[in-house]
Design an enzyme around this catalytic site. Structure first.
Site, PDB file in Angstrom:
ATOM      1  CE  LYS A 117      -1.840   1.886   1.205  1.00 22.70           C
ATOM      2  NZ  LYS A 117      -0.860   1.435   0.190  1.00 22.70           N
ATOM      3  CG  ASP A 148      -2.154   1.289  -3.079  1.00 19.16           C
ATOM      4  OD1 ASP A 148      -2.004   0.336  -3.865  1.00 19.16           O
ATOM      5  OD2 ASP A 148      -1.239   1.729  -2.352  1.00 19.16           O
ATOM      6  CD  GLU A 174      -0.397   3.311  -5.556  1.00 19.29           C
ATOM      7  OE1 GLU A 174       0.582   2.904  -4.889  1.00 19.29           O
ATOM      8  OE2 GLU A 174      -0.941   4.425  -5.360  1.00 19.29           O
ATOM      9  CG  ASP A 223       3.753   1.365  -5.696  1.00 20.76           C
ATOM     10  OD1 ASP A 223       4.983   1.491  -5.869  1.00 20.76           O
ATOM     11  OD2 ASP A 223       3.244   1.398  -4.569  1.00 20.76           O
ATOM     12  CE  LYS A 247       5.270   3.738  -2.735  1.00 20.94           C
ATOM     13  NZ  LYS A 247       4.738   2.601  -1.966  1.00 20.94           N
TER      14      LYS A 247
END
Length: 372
Positions: A117, A148, A174, A223, A247
């Protein structure tokens, strides 16, 4: 009906049946993650196995209803066949200080890919670089390292940051920016001939044993621009990403997610949203239903590497006595059994139980209306 424009709405189980098998849990996280220190989820002891509804509390009913569609589909309908019985997963490193990286990675035994992250509020590029470097040092030059940003950068910030972080040989970045147009611009500026400077592999890269990458400098994965978009195919049409992060819950379930990735025609990595093992099982079923990429450069709707489905390791507890955790860098594709003791231990306070039941009632009404 089920298509790329909306969640599965056919054959909803009655609301009273859904509420009758519903429990609400509140499970502490091991490390603050996306600003969350306690993860709440509605768990259903449904006819075909446990299912989960866990949109984050700030999400409105329209967005959350797709998550409920996924939970009802998973709990009350047979799912597409799995093509394999295990799925490779990545380690997930929250926006912790670099010194905590070895501790975090130890929770993901055998994983050879890590997602880190970045772009956390209150932190800067130096914090991100230190964290990514620490991951690379622990995992070695042959591991895959992803970052991400959760849409946390603007275009200029993203380009600057990714040029700097490319030093550590990133697999992909991401959602560096929030908008599709921004992703297009970032991807263009990181493409061959438009990096703004030469190969960014200097002293640090040599120290870590890394080698120069071919183009693009950093691949872009989408995403939020897929799962939170009214049109989840806009990313693919705009050429805004090299691959998609999907997801199961936010996209309305496994069937709808498979339909979206088939239409998009881009490689896919399946991820979770800090789910319990029940939600992880849904993601594993989705990942196991996708064909594997065959060789470097494979294209189309294929599973393109380790999936972000090891995140139950970031929770202090679970709803099962046999949680879905990484072992040898993989997780078995199976449906965990609910454990009454764990459900009681992590039961949410009464007012939160009521809140979630009211939320399910509203979302169920939205799905029922859409079906007619």
């Amino acid at each position: 009906m089920s298509d790329a424009r909306g969640p599965e709405t056919a054959a909803l189980p009655p609301l009273d049946e859904v509420l009758a098998v519903m429990r609400v849990v509140a499970i502490p996280t091991r490390t603050r993650f996306r600003g969350i220190s306690v993860r709440e989820a509605a768990i259903f002891d449904s006819p075909l196995g446990a299912s989960e509804f866990s949109p984050f509390p700030e999400y409105g009913d329209a967005e959350a209803s797709a998550w409920l569609a996924a939970a009802l589909d998973f709990g009350w309908r047979e799912q597409p066949a799995a093509l394999r019985d295990r799925v490779e997963v990545n380690a997930t490193v929250p926006a912790v200080a670099a010194g905590r990286v070895p501790e975090i990675l130890a929770r993901f035994p055998g994983c050879r890919t890590a997602k880190v992250k970045v772009a956390e509020r209150g932190q800067g590029l130096a914090d991100d670089a230190a964290r990514v470097r620490a991951v690379r040092e622990v995992m070695g030059p042959d591991a895959l390292v992803r970052v991400d940003a959760n849409g946390g950068w603007g275009v200029e910030e993203a380009v600057t940051a990714l040029r700097a972080l490319a030093e550590f040989d990133l697999d992909y970045a991401e959602q560096p920016c929030g908008g599709v147009d921004e992703l297009v611009e970032v991807r263009r500026r990181l493409s061959p001939g438009d990096t703004g400077e030469g190969p960014l592999l200097g002293e640090a890269a040599a120290t870590l044993g890394l080698h120069a990458r071919t183009s693009p400098l950093v691949r872009i994965a989408a995403d939020e621009s897929v799962r939170k978009a009214a049109d989840p195919l806009a990313v693919a049409r705009a050429g805004a990403a090299d691959l998609l992060i999907v997801k199961a819950q936010p996209l309305g379930g496994i069937r709808r997610a498979l339909g979206i990735v088939a239409e998009a025609g881009l490689p896919v990595v399946v991820s979770s949203a800090l789910d319990t093992s029940v939600g992880i099982a849904m993601g594993l079923q989705l990942a196991a239903a996708l064909p594997l990429a065959e060789g470097e450069g494979a294209s189309g709707a294929v599973l393109a590497g380790a999936c972000g489905l090891g995140t139950a390791a970031l929770l202090e507890g679970d709803v099962t006595a046999d949680p879905l955790l990484p072992n040898g860098g993989e997780i078995e594709v199976r449906r965990p059994r609910l454990d009454p003791e764990q459900l009681t231990r992590y039961a949410a306070p009464a007012e939160r139980e009521r809140w979630w039941r009211e939320r399910v009632t509203r979302c169920h009404a939205l799905l029922s209306a859409a079906a007619h």
